[in-house]
Design a protein around this motif. Structure first.
Motif, PDB file in Angstrom:
ATOM      1  N   MET A   1       0.840  -1.189   0.000  1.00 62.11           N
ATOM      2  CA  MET A   1       0.000   0.000   0.000  1.00 62.11           C
ATOM      3  C   MET A   1       0.881   1.248   0.000  1.00 62.11           C
ATOM      4  SD  MET A   1      -3.144   0.916   2.582  1.00 62.11           S
ATOM      5  CE  MET A   1      -2.144   0.545   4.028  1.00 62.11           C
ATOM      6  N   ARG A   2       0.531   2.220  -0.835  1.00 63.52           N
ATOM      7  CA  ARG A   2       1.314   3.443  -0.953  1.00 63.52           C
ATOM      8  C   ARG A   2       1.001   4.397   0.196  1.00 63.52           C
ATOM      9  NH1 ARG A   2      -0.735   5.579  -6.505  1.00 63.52           N
ATOM     10  NH2 ARG A   2      -2.628   5.363  -5.248  1.00 63.52           N
ATOM     11  N   ALA A   3       1.996   5.197   0.594  1.00 58.42           N
ATOM     12  CA  ALA A   3       1.800   6.149   1.687  1.00 58.42           C
ATOM     13  C   ALA A   3       0.691   7.143   1.358  1.00 58.42           C
ATOM     14  CB  ALA A   3       3.106   6.887   1.971  1.00 58.42           C
ATOM     15  N   GLU A   4       0.595   7.538   0.082  1.00 53.53           N
ATOM     16  CA  GLU A   4      -0.428   8.525  -0.300  1.00 53.53           C
ATOM     17  C   GLU A   4      -1.845   7.988  -0.154  1.00 53.53           C
ATOM     18  OE1 GLU A   4       1.547   7.366  -4.350  1.00 53.53           O
ATOM     19  OE2 GLU A   4       2.146   7.555  -2.243  1.00 53.53           O
ATOM     20  N   ASP A   5      -1.993   6.647  -0.102  1.00 56.56           N
ATOM     21  CA  ASP A   5      -3.321   6.072   0.071  1.00 56.56           C
ATOM     22  C   ASP A   5      -3.879   6.332   1.470  1.00 56.56           C
ATOM     23  OD1 ASP A   5      -3.307   5.066  -2.495  1.00 56.56           O
ATOM     24  OD2 ASP A   5      -2.514   3.114  -1.898  1.00 56.56           O
ATOM     25  N   LEU A   6      -3.002   6.708   2.407  1.00 57.52           N
ATOM     26  CA  LEU A   6      -3.429   6.949   3.787  1.00 57.52           C
ATOM     27  C   LEU A   6      -3.495   8.438   4.112  1.00 57.52           C
ATOM     28  CD1 LEU A   6      -1.355   4.193   5.630  1.00 57.52           C
ATOM     29  CD2 LEU A   6      -3.698   4.064   4.777  1.00 57.52           C
ATOM     30  N   ARG A   7      -3.352   9.279   3.088  1.00 56.70           N
ATOM     31  CA  ARG A   7      -3.386  10.724   3.306  1.00 56.70           C
ATOM     32  C   ARG A   7      -4.726  11.304   2.889  1.00 56.70           C
ATOM     33  NH1 ARG A   7       2.217  11.381   0.220  1.00 56.70           N
ATOM     34  NH2 ARG A   7       3.639  10.630   1.837  1.00 56.70           N
ATOM     35  N   LEU A   8      -4.952  12.544   3.337  1.00 56.61           N
ATOM     36  CA  LEU A   8      -6.148  13.260   2.898  1.00 56.61           C
ATOM     37  C   LEU A   8      -6.051  13.553   1.410  1.00 56.61           C
ATOM     38  CD1 LEU A   8      -6.722  15.931   5.695  1.00 56.61           C
ATOM     39  CD2 LEU A   8      -8.314  14.116   5.031  1.00 56.61           C
ATOM     40  N   PRO A   9      -7.108  13.313   0.643  1.00 56.19           N
ATOM     41  CA  PRO A   9      -7.105  13.724  -0.765  1.00 56.19           C
ATOM     42  C   PRO A   9      -7.077  15.250  -0.865  1.00 56.19           C
ATOM     43  CG  PRO A   9      -8.816  12.072  -0.341  1.00 56.19           C
ATOM     44  CD  PRO A   9      -8.310  12.542   0.991  1.00 56.19           C
ATOM     45  N   PRO A  10      -6.766  15.794  -2.035  1.00 53.41           N
ATOM     46  CA  PRO A  10      -6.749  17.256  -2.214  1.00 53.41           C
ATOM     47  C   PRO A  10      -8.098  17.874  -1.844  1.00 53.41           C
ATOM     48  CG  PRO A  10      -5.780  16.159  -4.111  1.00 53.41           C
ATOM     49  CD  PRO A  10      -6.388  15.082  -3.267  1.00 53.41           C
ATOM     50  N   HIS A  11      -8.045  19.022  -1.184  1.00 50.99           N
ATOM     51  CA  HIS A  11      -9.271  19.708  -0.759  1.00 50.99           C
ATOM     52  C   HIS A  11      -8.959  21.179  -0.552  1.00 50.99           C
ATOM     53  CE1 HIS A  11      -7.099  18.640   2.917  1.00 50.99           C
ATOM     54  NE2 HIS A  11      -7.645  19.721   3.461  1.00 50.99           N
ATOM     55  N   ALA A  12      -9.996  21.990  -0.480  1.00 48.13           N
ATOM     56  CA  ALA A  12      -9.841  23.429  -0.257  1.00 48.13           C
ATOM     57  C   ALA A  12     -11.161  23.976   0.269  1.00 48.13           C
ATOM     58  CB  ALA A  12      -9.456  24.141  -1.554  1.00 48.13           C
TER      59      ALA A  12
END
Length: 203
Positions: free
Chosen positions: A1-12
């Motif tokens: 599993m990639r580290a980015e899979d556990l991060r918040l997706p882009p948002h604003a």
């Protein structure tokens, strides 16, 4: 599993984002169809699939790894505005109410909407802090085969009835103060994760 899979997706701030949680075991076209309905009818900018480490209301002994389920969901979603994330594992939250509190804290100004199938509304009153969830953000209920009548007759739907928004006003839902909810009807998929698991078990 990639580290980015556990991060918040882009948002604003100001973005209208639908949150669609579940085990996604496995993800299927019903999830995608519900997400596309929500994107269109609620005029959302994004839908996030929150792939849960494990549903506290279910037996997780045979649950495939989070990485496997995220990868399968990403392949199936295949849409620029559907983001698949395992952020709940990073947040270390077990219940939906705690996840939503954490996301609202980390994403100030985002117009979140909680998305659920009508089958989940039928049992929503059994969720931990379900009334708190309803007071935290608007809810979009997507019609699912076999659960329409059970859903609208459920204890949660009865409690929520005074805050129901007309389908014709669905596009305004992300801007409303909760509690507020809408029941969306449209194209439906007969697929379910339970059926697909049973089918795989017969192979």
């Amino acid at each position: 599993m990639r580290a980015e899979d556990l991060r918040l997706p882009p948002h604003a701030p100001g973005l209208r984002i639908g949150l669609f949680g579940g085990s996604f075991n496995p993800a299927h076209d019903g999830h995608r169809m519900a997400s596309l309905t929500a994107l269109r009818r609620l005029q959302l900018d994004r839908v996030w699939w929150l792939v849960s480490p494990g549903n506290p209301l279910k037996d997780n002994a045979a649950l495939p790894s989070l990485g496997e389920r995220i990868a399968t969901a990403q392949e199936l979603a295949d849409h620029a505005r559907i983001h698949v994330t395992g952020i709940e594992a990073s947040l270390r939250t077990r219940y939906t109410a705690d996840t939503l509190r954490a996301l609202k804290l980390r994403c100030p100004g985002v117009r979140f909407v909680w998305i659920m199938g009508s089958d989940n509304l039928a049992g929503f009153h059994r969720w931990n802090e379900w009334r708190a969830i309803a007071r935290m953000m608007p809810i979009a209920v997507i019609d699912r085969p076999g659960s329409t009548h059970r859903a609208v007759a459920s204890p949660a739907a009865n409690w929520l009835s005074r805050w129901r928004v007309s389908e014709n006003a669905a596009a305004a839902l992300p801007l409303l103060e909760p509690p507020a909810w809408v029941f969306l009807h449209g194209r439906r998929s007969e697929l379910s994760s339970t059926y697909l698991r049973e089918l795989a078990g017969r192979d």
